[in-house]
Design a protein around this motif. Structure first.
Motif, PDB file in Angstrom:
ATOM      1  N   SER A 191      39.588  44.725  34.209  1.00 49.28           N
ATOM      2  CA  SER A 191      40.615  44.112  32.888  1.00 49.28           C
ATOM      3  C   SER A 191      40.045  42.410  32.418  1.00 49.28           C
ATOM      4  CB  SER A 191      41.812  44.113  34.006  1.00 49.28           C
ATOM      5  OG  SER A 191      42.784  44.768  34.592  1.00 49.28           O
ATOM      6  N   PRO A 241      46.971  42.809  27.082  1.00 48.88           N
ATOM      7  CA  PRO A 241      47.754  43.333  28.142  1.00 48.88           C
ATOM      8  C   PRO A 241      46.426  43.623  29.549  1.00 48.88           C
ATOM      9  CG  PRO A 241      47.893  45.415  26.654  1.00 48.88           C
ATOM     10  CD  PRO A 241      47.247  44.096  25.689  1.00 48.88           C
ATOM     11  N   LEU A 281      46.473  40.575  32.824  1.00 48.02           N
ATOM     12  CA  LEU A 281      46.281  41.624  33.927  1.00 48.02           C
ATOM     13  C   LEU A 281      44.943  40.814  34.664  1.00 48.02           C
ATOM     14  CD1 LEU A 281      46.567  42.753  36.228  1.00 48.02           C
ATOM     15  CD2 LEU A 281      45.780  45.032  34.538  1.00 48.02           C
ATOM     16  N   CYS A 310      45.282  38.612  38.116  1.00 43.61           N
ATOM     17  CA  CYS A 310      44.328  38.418  39.308  1.00 43.61           C
ATOM     18  C   CYS A 310      43.614  37.347  39.794  1.00 43.61           C
ATOM     19  CB  CYS A 310      43.781  39.874  38.915  1.00 43.61           C
ATOM     20  SG  CYS A 310      44.278  41.573  39.131  1.00 43.61           S
TER      21      CYS A 310
END
Length: 121
Positions: free
Chosen positions: A6, A23, A27, A31
């Protein structure tokens, strides 16, 4: 693994106009919050990625530039998918998903970056 991928996609989004950065950075942060708090702290303190994460965590908002680029990227990617999918029912499902996703995304609050606000006053 997902966080690293990501972050890589978010980094590429800085240079590729069709790929959205926000985005993927959000993300990656989500994580890393669980898997590596130290790396997440580095990400939050980063001069490019940090403000994106801060805006989202504090205000649940994005900048106008992010909103515009994100909407264009969504429409472009969904249009391409709709064009190449062979079944009509899949095309309809993609259109419905685009409408739902775009409706949510467009309703996100807009926050101007602090540097831009200071320049305007």
């Amino acid at each position: 693994m997902v966080g690293g991928l990501s972050l890589l996609l978010g980094f590429l989004g800085i240079f590729l106009p069709v790929l959205p950065t926000t985005p993927f950075v959000l993300l990656a942060s989500a994580c890393f919050m669980r898997s590596s708090p130290r790396f997440n702290q580095w990400l939050v303190a980063h001069k490019t990625f940090g403000p994106i994460i801060e805006n989202w965590h504090q205000h649940r908002a994005v900048t106008r530039k992010v909103k515009l680029r994100g909407a264009i990227a969504m429409v472009a990617s969904f249009s391409f998918s709709i064009y190449i999918v062979p079944h009509f029912w899949l095309k309809i499902m993609l259109v419905v998903m685009l409408v739902v996703l775009l409706s949510w995304f467009i309703r996100l609050p807009v926050i101007e970056r602090l540097a831009e606000q200071e320049e305007n006053h």
